[in-house]
Design a protein around this motif. Sequence first.
Motif, PDB file in Angstrom:
ATOM      1  N   GLN A 172       0.835  -1.200   0.000  1.00  0.00           N
ATOM      2  CA  GLN A 172       0.000   0.000   0.000  1.00  0.00           C
ATOM      3  C   GLN A 172       0.871   1.252   0.000  1.00  0.00           C
ATOM      4  O   GLN A 172       0.627   2.195  -0.743  1.00  0.00           O
ATOM      5  CB  GLN A 172      -0.919   0.004   1.238  1.00  0.00           C
ATOM      6  N   LYS A 173       1.912   1.214   0.844  1.00  0.00           N
ATOM      7  CA  LYS A 173       2.804   2.375   0.927  1.00  0.00           C
ATOM      8  C   LYS A 173       3.551   2.589  -0.386  1.00  0.00           C
ATOM      9  O   LYS A 173       3.735   3.717  -0.838  1.00  0.00           O
ATOM     10  CB  LYS A 173       3.821   2.188   2.063  1.00  0.00           C
ATOM     11  N   LEU A 174       3.997   1.484  -0.973  1.00  0.00           N
ATOM     12  CA  LEU A 174       4.739   1.576  -2.226  1.00  0.00           C
ATOM     13  C   LEU A 174       3.854   2.169  -3.320  1.00  0.00           C
ATOM     14  O   LEU A 174       4.273   3.051  -4.087  1.00  0.00           O
ATOM     15  CB  LEU A 174       5.249   0.194  -2.642  1.00  0.00           C
ATOM     16  N   LYS A 175       2.615   1.682  -3.384  1.00  0.00           N
ATOM     17  CA  LYS A 175       1.713   2.180  -4.417  1.00  0.00           C
ATOM     18  C   LYS A 175       1.418   3.660  -4.206  1.00  0.00           C
ATOM     19  O   LYS A 175       1.365   4.443  -5.167  1.00  0.00           O
ATOM     20  CB  LYS A 175       0.410   1.363  -4.418  1.00  0.00           C
ATOM     21  N   ALA A 176       1.269   4.023  -2.947  1.00  0.00           N
ATOM     22  CA  ALA A 176       1.018   5.439  -2.653  1.00  0.00           C
ATOM     23  C   ALA A 176       2.198   6.298  -3.109  1.00  0.00           C
ATOM     24  O   ALA A 176       2.017   7.396  -3.632  1.00  0.00           O
ATOM     25  CB  ALA A 176       0.781   5.621  -1.144  1.00  0.00           C
ATOM     26  N   PHE A 177       3.393   5.764  -2.908  1.00  0.00           N
ATOM     27  CA  PHE A 177       4.598   6.493  -3.327  1.00  0.00           C
ATOM     28  C   PHE A 177       4.685   6.601  -4.845  1.00  0.00           C
ATOM     29  O   PHE A 177       5.060   7.629  -5.400  1.00  0.00           O
ATOM     30  CB  PHE A 177       5.842   5.793  -2.779  1.00  0.00           C
ATOM     31  N   GLU A 224       1.836  -1.660 -15.979  1.00  0.00           N
ATOM     32  CA  GLU A 224       1.001  -2.857 -15.799  1.00  0.00           C
ATOM     33  C   GLU A 224       1.243  -3.489 -14.442  1.00  0.00           C
ATOM     34  O   GLU A 224       0.330  -3.961 -13.776  1.00  0.00           O
ATOM     35  CB  GLU A 224       1.308  -3.884 -16.892  1.00  0.00           C
ATOM     36  N   ARG A 225       2.527  -3.498 -14.050  1.00  0.00           N
ATOM     37  CA  ARG A 225       2.876  -4.139 -12.779  1.00  0.00           C
ATOM     38  C   ARG A 225       2.233  -3.423 -11.596  1.00  0.00           C
ATOM     39  O   ARG A 225       2.035  -4.024 -10.542  1.00  0.00           O
ATOM     40  CB  ARG A 225       4.394  -4.113 -12.579  1.00  0.00           C
ATOM     41  N   PHE A 226       1.944  -2.148 -11.784  1.00  0.00           N
ATOM     42  CA  PHE A 226       1.460  -1.330 -10.666  1.00  0.00           C
ATOM     43  C   PHE A 226       0.286  -1.994  -9.966  1.00  0.00           C
ATOM     44  O   PHE A 226       0.212  -2.017  -8.740  1.00  0.00           O
ATOM     45  CB  PHE A 226       1.059   0.064 -11.174  1.00  0.00           C
ATOM     46  N   ASN A 227      -0.598  -2.586 -10.755  1.00  0.00           N
ATOM     47  CA  ASN A 227      -1.741  -3.252 -10.125  1.00  0.00           C
ATOM     48  C   ASN A 227      -1.496  -4.736  -9.870  1.00  0.00           C
ATOM     49  O   ASN A 227      -1.899  -5.277  -8.857  1.00  0.00           O
ATOM     50  CB  ASN A 227      -2.988  -3.075 -11.003  1.00  0.00           C
ATOM     51  N   LYS A 228      -0.815  -5.382 -10.801  1.00  0.00           N
ATOM     52  CA  LYS A 228      -0.608  -6.830 -10.683  1.00  0.00           C
ATOM     53  C   LYS A 228       0.369  -7.195  -9.580  1.00  0.00           C
ATOM     54  O   LYS A 228       0.106  -8.052  -8.738  1.00  0.00           O
ATOM     55  CB  LYS A 228      -0.092  -7.399 -12.019  1.00  0.00           C
ATOM     56  N   PRO A 249       3.171  -4.789  -7.779  1.00  0.00           N
ATOM     57  CA  PRO A 249       3.965  -3.556  -7.669  1.00  0.00           C
ATOM     58  C   PRO A 249       5.376  -3.803  -7.134  1.00  0.00           C
ATOM     59  O   PRO A 249       6.283  -3.019  -7.411  1.00  0.00           O
ATOM     60  CB  PRO A 249       3.144  -2.690  -6.713  1.00  0.00           C
ATOM     61  N   LEU A 250       5.562  -4.895  -6.403  1.00  0.00           N
ATOM     62  CA  LEU A 250       6.893  -5.185  -5.870  1.00  0.00           C
ATOM     63  C   LEU A 250       7.934  -5.258  -6.976  1.00  0.00           C
ATOM     64  O   LEU A 250       9.088  -4.858  -6.817  1.00  0.00           O
ATOM     65  CB  LEU A 250       6.869  -6.516  -5.121  1.00  0.00           C
ATOM     66  N   ARG A 251       7.531  -5.803  -8.105  1.00  0.00           N
ATOM     67  CA  ARG A 251       8.480  -6.022  -9.194  1.00  0.00           C
ATOM     68  C   ARG A 251       9.006  -4.708  -9.758  1.00  0.00           C
ATOM     69  O   ARG A 251      10.050  -4.693 -10.401  1.00  0.00           O
ATOM     70  CB  ARG A 251       7.823  -6.828 -10.323  1.00  0.00           C
ATOM     71  N   ILE A 252       8.284  -3.617  -9.560  1.00  0.00           N
ATOM     72  CA  ILE A 252       8.705  -2.344 -10.139  1.00  0.00           C
ATOM     73  C   ILE A 252      10.070  -1.936  -9.598  1.00  0.00           C
ATOM     74  O   ILE A 252      10.904  -1.403 -10.338  1.00  0.00           O
ATOM     75  CB  ILE A 252       7.649  -1.241  -9.862  1.00  0.00           C
ATOM     76  N   ILE A 253      10.326  -2.215  -8.323  1.00  0.00           N
ATOM     77  CA  ILE A 253      11.629  -1.799  -7.790  1.00  0.00           C
ATOM     78  C   ILE A 253      12.753  -2.696  -8.305  1.00  0.00           C
ATOM     79  O   ILE A 253      13.923  -2.411  -8.121  1.00  0.00           O
ATOM     80  CB  ILE A 253      11.650  -1.771  -6.240  1.00  0.00           C
TER      81      ILE A 253
END
Length: 435
Positions: A177-182, A196-200, A202-206
């Motif tokens: 939740q915190k990551l998505k908010a950021f 796309e990853r943002f919803n599926k 989000p951990l992978r984005i980093i």
Amino acid sequence: MKINAPKGTRDILPGEIAGWQHVERVFADVCARYGYQEIRIPTFEQTDLFERGVGDTTDIVQKEMYTFEDKGGRSMSLRPEGTAGVVRSFLENGMASLPSPVRLYYNITAFRYENVQKGRYREFHQFGVEAFGAQGPAIDAELISMLDLYFKSLGLEKTSLRINSIGCPQCRGEYQQKLKAFLEPHLSELCGNCQERFNKNPLRIIDCKEDQCQAITADAPTQLDHLCPDCQIHFDGLKDQLDALALDYTIDPRIVRGLDYYTRTVFEFISDHVGTQGTICGGGRYDGLIAEVGGPQTPGIGFALGVERLLMELEAQSVPLLAARPITLYLAYLGGGEMAARSICYRLRKKGIRVDTDLMNRSLKAQMKFAGKSGAEFIMVLGEDEIESGQASLRSLARREVETIVRLDDLAALLLDIQDMPAEQQDQVINHYSL
RNA sequence: GUGGGAUUAGCUCAGUUGGUUAGAGUGCCAGAUUGUGGCUCUGGAGGUCGUGGGUUCGAUUCCCAUAUCCCACCCCA
């Protein structure tokens, strides 16, 4: 029509087998020293096992599995990794009632339908280890120390270990939740994949390698800073354990891992010689997996090591591998000596000596040539004279000058003594048998 | 799924601005006065020039497609 090996598969030929056998032997040896026992599992399993075990949202399961229907209409898949099958076997065979921890290792091929590149194949080899039933960080450190010992035993010095904690389902949810908010305000600046990853996931984005994403996530909150108290204690404990073993590591908050089952500890051993496929070995804890596959809540941890990548790294670092063991004696013969030579050859082989001889009715000269190219250490020529006298000349092929007359009756004992002995020590033994 | 490069003898590679029987090195087999290898010399086997179409009088060469290999994106070991 010409038939080739399927895309992404390859033959391991006699010329390179020595390296494979070497890394296999040393791995088995290190596992034995830690009390890990080998398990062999099926090459294919019910597709459902991988969907539940590996995770049905992962690329591995969604896009890369070799799935087929068998003649009974059941969906089967070639294993894309080893952990799911080992967990299934652990449960099916009641290993939960064995003394904890249950420690297993395996040497398997695995299959993923991917595009091939350096260090990545559709059929590839993995060494792996799984340990069930141990909760605390001591076993995490044991696995890591095992790998460290393994690499050192092989002579591989420059491996770098990276560790991270990705928390448990509870604290990971809060962190997401915190990551998505950021990330939300920067959503449009991320690469297409990451949007796309943002919803599926989000951990992978980093974990993304795109520059613009790395720039954005550089200051992103990390899971490591948002562990729940229990996960934090576990991670601190792991660091203490590694420090006690004097193992070097780097904490890398960006390690995420692409398999759904990991919890808390994740780690990788990285190389920069395997193209962009630099992960030689990856692993982590999976405390929820066994329950997910239908067993009782049981903690587990494991790693998998890419054998092709390991061999590439060994080659890149010029680590000498054990050579194939050469033929000890080439037994050449002349017309009248053929049958005696065959009989002696068989007798020597029964004693455990590596012997070769001609099967093509070649001239003596051709036999000599063949012996020289075969890498045999010694040669002996048997003709009627030698058979009659019971003596023959034993000559070193590498060191031409070393030539000794010995009794044929002594030959087995002599060769058994010098087989696998360094060349400089052989002479003394040979002299002992010299007539 | 998307890009770039490649594909000629077992292996490493030349080559043909489209033209008769396509070359080298290496490896393999044999021989150089029928009992001692690695060097040298001679000879031999081995290629429908990745596959399928098209253009052309004629394609290994030009065009298209396709397969495979190598590299990269993605993902992982």
